[in-house]
Design a protein around this motif. Structure first.
Motif, short mmCIF file in Angstrom:
data_model
loop_
_atom_site.label_atom_id
_atom_site.label_comp_id
_atom_site.label_asym_id
_atom_site.label_seq_id
_atom_site.Cartn_x
_atom_site.Cartn_y
_atom_site.Cartn_z
N ILE A 170 21.78 -37.14 19.45
CA ILE A 170 21.91 -38.10 18.38
C ILE A 170 23.09 -37.67 17.52
O ILE A 170 23.26 -36.49 17.23
CB ILE A 170 20.61 -38.23 17.54
CG1 ILE A 170 20.74 -39.37 16.53
CG2 ILE A 170 20.25 -36.92 16.88
CD1 ILE A 170 19.42 -39.77 15.90
N LYS A 179 21.68 -43.48 16.85
CA LYS A 179 20.85 -43.84 17.99
C LYS A 179 20.68 -42.63 18.91
O LYS A 179 21.61 -41.85 19.11
CB LYS A 179 21.50 -44.97 18.78
CG LYS A 179 21.51 -46.28 18.02
CD LYS A 179 22.04 -47.40 18.91
CE LYS A 179 21.87 -48.72 18.23
NZ LYS A 179 22.91 -49.18 17.42
N ASN A 230 23.73 -45.97 11.46
CA ASN A 230 22.51 -46.24 12.21
C ASN A 230 22.51 -45.39 13.48
O ASN A 230 22.80 -45.89 14.57
CB ASN A 230 22.43 -47.74 12.55
CG ASN A 230 21.08 -48.12 13.10
OD1 ASN A 230 20.13 -47.36 13.01
ND2 ASN A 230 21.01 -49.30 13.70
N ARG A 235 20.53 -40.99 22.40
CA ARG A 235 21.13 -41.30 23.70
C ARG A 235 20.69 -40.26 24.73
O ARG A 235 20.59 -39.08 24.42
CB ARG A 235 22.65 -41.26 23.63
CG ARG A 235 23.25 -42.22 22.64
CD ARG A 235 24.76 -42.26 22.68
NE ARG A 235 25.36 -40.93 22.58
CZ ARG A 235 26.65 -40.68 22.76
NH1 ARG A 235 27.48 -41.64 23.07
NH2 ARG A 235 27.13 -39.46 22.64
#
Length: 165
Positions: free
Chosen positions: A104, A85, A83, A87
């Motif tokens: 990412i 994310k 998953n 940043r």
């Protein structure tokens, strides 16, 4: 005599441009993605590449191949890759201007870094698409350089890929 002088003058003007165009780095297309490796003279391997990560908008990103053990890597400290994310990371100095950046993590040793704002994306894309060399300070300790490149051929290939049936 005037013709010879004119010919020599014209030759002196054309030769530097011809030599420059021959030394332009070529983009490659793994999986149809225009990619340009960093200038890695004096280095055993490259850690970064530029890539057109969105072919319809022409969005250019920095591919980060540093392992997750590198404290400045896109994947540092991340152990769950299912998953990803986005940043915020520290701003990068690109061709003398600071640009807010995001990253990412895509896996244990690959990630994407790109400008966060639309203004930053426009500036970065414009710079890359000129074909001029691109110098980037990702941090005080990480400098990367991309060579002058043949963006005309890349744009043509990108257009051909986008018009696939």
């Amino acid at each position: 005599m005037k013709k010879i002088t004119a010919y020599l003058s014209l030759s002196l003007l054309i030769i530097p441009y011809a030599a420059q165009s021959q030394s332009l780095a070529k983009w490659v297309y793994p999986n149809g993605i225009p990619t340009l490796k960093q200038d890695s003279r004096g280095m055993d391997a490259f850690e970064f590449a530029l890539a057109v990560t969105n072919s319809s908008t022409g969005q250019v990103s920095i591919l980060d191949f540093r392992p997750n053990t590198d404290a400045e890597s896109s994947c540092y400290g991340i152990h769950e890759y299912s998953n990803p994310k986005i940043r915020d990371i520290s701003p990068a100095k690109i061709a003398g201007k600071y640009v807010k950046m995001i990253s990412i993590c895509l896996g244990q040793s690959s990630g994407i870094i790109q400008p966060k704002t639309e203004e930053g994306k426009k500036y970065f894309n414009g710079l890359v698409f000129t074909g001029a060399p691109v110098d980037i300070y990702l941090s005080d300790t990480k400098f990367i350089s991309f060579p002058a490149s043949d963006t005309d051929s890349m744009k043509k290939k990108l257009s051909e890929l986008n018009s696939a049936m």
